[in-house]
Design an enzyme around this catalytic site. Structure first.
Site: not given
Ligand SMILES: NC(=O)C1=CN([C@@H]2O[C@H](COP(=O)(O)OP(=O)(O)OC[C@H]3O[C@@H](n4cnc5c(N)ncnc54)[C@H](OP(=O)(O)O)[C@@H]3O)[C@@H](O)[C@H]2O)C=CC1
Ligand SMILES: Nc1nc2c(ncn2[C@@H]2O[C@H](COP(=O)(O)O)[C@@H](O)[C@H]2O)c(=O)[nH]1
Length: 327
Positions: A175
Site C-alpha cells: 500500500c
Molecule cells: N485497503 C486499502 O487501504 C486500500 C485498498 N485498495 C484496493 O485497491 C482496489 C481499488 O480500489 P478503488 O480505487 O476503491 O476501486 P475502483 O477503482 O473500483 O473505484 C471504485 C469507485 O470509487 C471511486 N473512488 C475510489 N476511491 C475514491 C475516493 N477516495 N473517493 C471517492 N471516490 C473514490 C472510483 O472513482 P475514481 O477512480 O474516479 O475516483 C470508482 O468510481 C480495491 O481492491 C481496494 O481494496 C486501494 C487503496 C487502499
Molecule cells: N493502499 C492499498 N492497499 C491495498 C492495495 N492492494 C491491496 N491492499 C490492501 O492490502 C491488504 C493486504 O495487506 P498485507 O499487509 O497483508 O499485505 C489487502 O487485503 C488490501 O486491503 C493497494 O494497491 N493499495
C-alpha cells in the site's frame, strides 16, 4: 484517540495453561453460518488468489474471498463452486455495471454465500447504496463491506445492512495510500481495529498489516472475527504469477490492487509491486498458522479461539523484536 499502537507494540500476557497438548486447542471460527478452520482469509488480490486456490481452500475448510479483477468469470465461478457443493465467495465494486451484475445473479437465482464489497474508501454513499442493492436482490448473501477505519463508518455500513465490515485503510505491505494521501490506519492498525470493534455489533475483518502469525492472535484479542492477509500468503508455489530466479533465489511478484500493474494505467495509483521470496506450499503455511494459533490459545489459558479475546496485554512500543526486525 488515545493509546495508539500497532502490532509490534503489543505483547499479550500469558494465562495458566489448561491443556496437555497444543493440539487440543481449537482454531475454528464461524462466519455467516459457516465454520472455517482458521480465522484467516487470503486477501482478495490477483497475486494472492485464483480459482484453483479458491477451490483448494473451500474444499479444505478454509474461508476464501475471490478477487473482482476478472469480472466476466464471476458467474461461471459461482456456478462451478456451487456445483461442487462448495461455498461461493466473490467480490464486487461499486460501478454501474456491478449493479447490473447483482440483478443478473438475482434473475438467475444464483446466490453467492458471501459477497465482499471491495473499495478503498468504504465509508461512502457508493458502498452504502451497493449494500442496500445486494440486500434487496440477494438477501441471503452474507455481505462484507469495506474498507473502513472509524467507528462511524462501521456503524453506518452495519446500519445499511452489511453483515460484517472490513477494517484497514493503508496498512498493507504494497500500500502507498498513506504516503500518497496522508490518510489511513497504517502504523496504528491494531488500535484502529480496537476502536472500530468497540462500535461494531457484527463481525469485523481486520485487513492489512499482518506480518507474523502472532499478529493473528493480536487481531483476535482486539476484536477481529477474521483476519485478511496478503503479503504472508504471497510467493507460494500455488500463488498466481510467475516465479523469477535472481542470484540463485526464487521470487514471486506481489502487487497492490490499486497499483499500475493491476490497473494497467497510472491513474489514482495507491499501490506498488514487490518481489517476495518463494515460500513453498500454501498448505505448509496454513498448517504453521494453525499450529501457532493453537499455541496462542494455550498461552491464553483456554481451548478455543475466544479465550484470546479476554487476555491482558502490555504496550511495549516497538520493542518486541529486541531491535532485530528480521523474523
Ligand atoms: N485497503 C486499502 O487501504 C486500500 C485498498 N485498495 C484496493 O485497491 C482496489 C481499488 O480500489 P478503488 O480505487 O476503491 O476501486 P475502483 O477503482 O473500483 O473505484 C471504485 C469507485 O470509487 C471511486 N473512488 C475510489 N476511491 C475514491 C475516493 N477516495 N473517493 C471517492 N471516490 C473514490 C472510483 O472513482 P475514481 O477512480 O474516479 O475516483 C470508482 O468510481 C480495491 O481492491 C481496494 O481494496 C486501494 C487503496 C487502499
Ligand atoms: N493502499 C492499498 N492497499 C491495498 C492495495 N492492494 C491491496 N491492499 C490492501 O492490502 C491488504 C493486504 O495487506 P498485507 O499487509 O497483508 O499485505 C489487502 O487485503 C488490501 O486491503 C493497494 O494497491 N493499495
Amino acid at each position: 484517540m488515545d493509546n495508539v499502537f500497532d502490532y509490534e507494540d503489543i505483547q499479550l500476557i500469558p494465562a495458566k495453561c489448561i491443556v496437555d497438548s497444543r493440539s487440543e486447542c481449537d482454531t475454528t471460527v464461524t462466519l455467516g453460518g459457516h465454520t472455517f478452520k482458521l480465522p484467516v482469509v487470503p486477501a482478495n488480490m490477483q497475486t494472492i488468489i485464483d480459482e484453483k486456490i479458491a477451490v483448494y481452500l473451500a474444499e479444505n475448510g478454509y474461508f476464501y474471498i475471490m478477487h473482482r479483477f476478472q469480472p466476466e468469470t464471476r458467474e461461471t465461478f459461482i456456478r462451478d463452486m456451487q456445483s461442487r457443493e462448495l461455498i461461493a465467495s466473490i467480490s464486487v465494486g461499486v460501478k454501474a455495471e456491478e449493479y447490473d451484475f447483482i440483478l443478473q445473479l438475482a434473475e438467475e437465482n444464483l446466490v453467492p454465500e458471501f459477497i465482499t464489497i471491495d473499495i478503498a474508501h468504504g465509508h461512502s454513499n457508493a458502498v452504502i447504496a451497493m449494500i442496500k442493492h445486494i440486500k434487496k436482490h440477494l438477501p441471503n448473501s452474507f455481505v462484507i463491506a469495506g474498507n473502513v477505519g472509524t467507528p462511524e463508518a462501521v456503524r453506518e455500513l452495519e446500519h445499511a445492512g452489511a453483515d460484517a465490515t472490513k477494517v484497514g485503510i493503508g496498512p498493507g505491505k504494497v500500500c502507498i495510500t498513506k504516503i500518497k494521501t496522508g490518510f489511513g490506519t497504517g502504523g496504528w492498525q491494531l488500535a484502529a481495529l480496537r476502536w472500530c470493534a468497540k462500535a461494531a455489533s457484527k463481525p469485523i475483518i481486520a485487513d492489512g498489516g499482518i506480518r507474523t502469525h502472532g499478529d493473528i492472535a493480536k487481531s483476535v484479542r482486539f476484536g477481529a472475527t477474521m483476519v485478511m492477509v496478503g503479503s504472508l500468503f504471497a510467493g507460494h508455489e500455488e500463488s498466481p504469477g510467475e516465479t523469477f530466479e535472481k542470484d540463485g533465489k526464487l521470487y514471486k511478484e506481489y502487487f497492490g490492487s490499486a497499483s499500475e500493474f493491476q490497473k494497467g494505467e497510472k491513474k489514482n495509483v495507491e499501490g506498488k509491486k514487490m518481489y517476495v521470496e518463494h515460500k513453498g506450499s500454501l498448505q505448509d503455511t496454513l498448517t504453521e498458522m494453525e499450529q501457532d494459533l493453537q499455541s496462542s490459545i494455550s498461552y491464553a489459558g483456554g481451548k478455543k479461539l475466544d479465550s484470546i479475546r479476554n487476555v491482558d496485554y502490555v504496550i511495549v512500543k516497538n520493542s518486541i523484536f529486541n531491535g532485530d526486525k528480521v523474523y
